[in-house]
Design a protein around this motif. Structure first.
Motif, PDB file in Angstrom:
ATOM      1  N   SER A   8       0.794  -1.284  -0.615  1.00 29.59           N
ATOM      2  CA  SER A   8       0.014   0.055  -0.361  1.00 29.59           C
ATOM      3  C   SER A   8       0.911   1.352  -0.156  1.00 29.59           C
ATOM      4  CB  SER A   8      -1.149   0.108   1.677  1.00 29.59           C
ATOM      5  OG  SER A   8      -0.256  -0.189   2.314  1.00 29.59           O
ATOM      6  N   ARG A  79       3.575   7.389  -2.807  1.00 28.27           N
ATOM      7  CA  ARG A  79       3.303   6.911  -1.367  1.00 28.27           C
ATOM      8  C   ARG A  79       4.169   7.059  -0.222  1.00 28.27           C
ATOM      9  NH1 ARG A  79       0.293   1.523  -3.706  1.00 28.27           N
ATOM     10  NH2 ARG A  79       1.947   1.379  -4.393  1.00 28.27           N
ATOM     11  N   GLN A 154       4.073  -2.582   4.744  1.00 25.03           N
ATOM     12  CA  GLN A 154       3.445  -1.755   3.781  1.00 25.03           C
ATOM     13  C   GLN A 154       3.901  -1.819   2.570  1.00 25.03           C
ATOM     14  OE1 GLN A 154      -0.179   0.781   4.833  1.00 25.03           O
ATOM     15  NE2 GLN A 154      -0.201  -0.569   7.129  1.00 25.03           N
TER      16      GLN A 154
END
Length: 333
Positions: A8, A79, A154
């Motif tokens: 993610s 991200r 993640q």
């Protein structure tokens, strides 16, 4: 880049959470206060207050090497997440607001006791060199209990800041995070941060590189210090094969990316007058890792790193004041 599971986040960084105070100064000021131009010195809170009172007005901006890199990645559209320790004080609130405002995730709870939030006095001389006096405060209190290992797992890449290696607790946190990242199918990147930092921890840095690091970022002084080499070429030969990728920056000479038997020279981008070299290495790592986590080839990674570094040195301060995303689209497509 092979992944064990979908991620993610592209990059999660661990480093010192610092508020920078940038001040323009001259060589006389450095000499009067016993400061060596172009280096980073660790100072206590009393010296921090003395120096701050002796200089003129400054520009306060959130900094910290890894935090600058993560902010750059977020500005590019990546991200990003950051792990670092602040105190529940005014500077801690400034740091937390600033890194979240660029889109990076920052969930580490503020400490309610102990030293105040770290700050770094950055003295910029007319030749654009920066001399840093750093009070590490709360940032070096980071320990394994502060780690959000779920956040680490993640990430496609875990990015570690060499400056934090001065703290034994942080060293243990680094190794724990690196092991968690690897177990989750991620990769580990390390910035050596500063040649004097390497001098202090040469043996343990070598062990870290050999045992845990996939991607190494270092400038010419740092890599020659790491291997006590007589030349950049000798240091480059020493590091080849010890980690999968080494991205070695050389200021006006550009950078060299090593991977296996490959040697990829990267030209610098000259986008304007040189104003301040603060953050150049941090933004090189930001551009490189942003391209890398998108599966770009290593030449493109190096070129985006060079472009981001070339932009940040044309301004005062370590975080780009213009749009990195627009810069990337304009110069690299």
């Amino acid at each position: 880049m092979t992944q064990a599971a979908p991620k993610s986040l592209d990059v999660v960084g661990i480093g010192n959470a610092i508020v920078d105070v940038l001040v323009q100064a001259d060589d006389v000021f450095l000499d009067d206060h016993g400061l060596t131009k172009g280096t980073m010195a660790l100072i206590d809170e009393a010296r921090a207050e003395l120096l701050y009172g002796a200089v003129g007005p400054g520009l306060e901006t959130s900094g910290g090497s890894a935090a600058n890199t993560l902010a750059g990645i977020a500005q590019l559209g990546g991200r990003a997440g950051f792990i670092g320790r602040v105190r529940d004080d005014q500077l801690g609130a400034i740091f937390s607001h600033d890194i979240r405002s660029v889109g990076a995730r920052f969930d580490t709870p503020a400490a309610t006791t102990g030293p105040s939030t770290a700050r770094c006095l950055i003295l910029v001389t007319p030749d654009a060199q920066r001399t840093m006096c750093t009070y590490l405060g709360a940032s070096v209190q980071l320990d394994p209990d502060d780690l959000d290992l779920d956040l680490v797992r993640q990430a496609r890449v875990l990015y570690l800041e060499g400056y934090l290696w001065d703290s034994p607790e942080a060293q243990r946190a680094f190794v724990a995070a690196a092991e968690a990242a690897r177990e989750a199918g991620g990769e580990v990147a390390l910035s050596l941060s500063d040649a004097f930092c390497v001098d202090r921890h040469r043996d343990s840095f070598r062990e870290l590189v050999d045992g845990h690091v996939d991607i190494l970022f270092a400038n010419e002084m740092e890599i020659t210090s790491l291997y006590k080499a007589d030349s950049f070429e000798q240091a480059a030969a020493e590091v080849r094969g010890r980690c999968r990728i080494a991205a070695l920056t050389r200021s006006e000479l550009g950078s060299l990316v090593l991977a296996g038997e490959e040697s990829i020279p990267i030209e610098p981008f000259r986008l304007g007058q040189l104003v301040d070299t603060t953050g150049a290495g941090d933004l090189y790592a930001a551009g490189f890792l942003h391209a890398y986590t998108r599966g770009e080839d290593l030449e493109r990674c190096g070129r985006l790193g060079s472009l981001c570094a070339g932009q940040v040195v044309t301004q005062l301060g370590p975080r780009p004041q213009g749009s990195l995303r627009e810069l990337m689209e304009r110069h690299l497509g």
